[in-house]
Design an enzyme around this catalytic site. Sequence first.
Site, short mmCIF file in Angstrom:
data_model
loop_
_atom_site.label_atom_id
_atom_site.label_comp_id
_atom_site.label_asym_id
_atom_site.label_seq_id
_atom_site.Cartn_x
_atom_site.Cartn_y
_atom_site.Cartn_z
N CYS A 1 3.77 11.30 13.52
CA CYS A 1 4.76 11.95 14.13
C CYS A 1 4.56 13.43 13.18
CB CYS A 1 6.20 11.59 13.88
SG CYS A 1 6.67 11.28 12.08
N HIS B 1 -7.61 -4.20 11.79
CA HIS B 1 -7.79 -5.69 11.52
C HIS B 1 -9.12 -5.84 12.16
CE1 HIS B 1 -3.55 -5.68 10.86
NE2 HIS B 1 -3.40 -4.88 11.67
N GLU C 1 4.13 10.30 7.84
CA GLU C 1 4.20 10.26 9.20
C GLU C 1 4.38 9.01 9.98
OE1 GLU C 1 2.47 13.90 6.98
OE2 GLU C 1 1.78 11.76 7.49
N SER C 2 4.03 7.88 9.30
CA SER C 2 4.11 6.62 9.73
C SER C 2 2.97 5.80 9.17
CB SER C 2 4.02 6.52 11.36
OG SER C 2 4.67 5.24 11.48
N SER D 1 -7.90 -6.97 6.90
CA SER D 1 -6.61 -6.09 7.30
C SER D 1 -6.36 -5.07 6.38
CB SER D 1 -5.33 -6.92 7.64
OG SER D 1 -5.75 -8.07 8.72
#
Length: 101
Positions: A84, A69, A63-64, A56
Amino acid sequence: MTEPLATHVLVELWGVRTELLNDAKALEAVLIDAAKAARCEVLGALHHQFTPQGASVVVLVAESHLSIHTWPEHGYAAVDILTCGKTLPEAGVASLIAHLA
């Protein structure tokens, strides 16, 4: 009508090479490349290698985030890209496919 706050892309990849899906450090590099292709500012990354297999990875961007995974035994990876602002998440997806295909 208002502009969307973010774009959320979920990608399922099948038929990916087992050895790549089982290499958390390599996947981190792939995800960072995808973030850069999406014109995101990379803030940091964290990866975990599972035993006996799987990985993972999460890349935090201004921006996020981007995450992957893996299930190497099935040649499968689940990818999540949430951005975003003036990013190009589709370019991030293209980068991932180019690296993992």
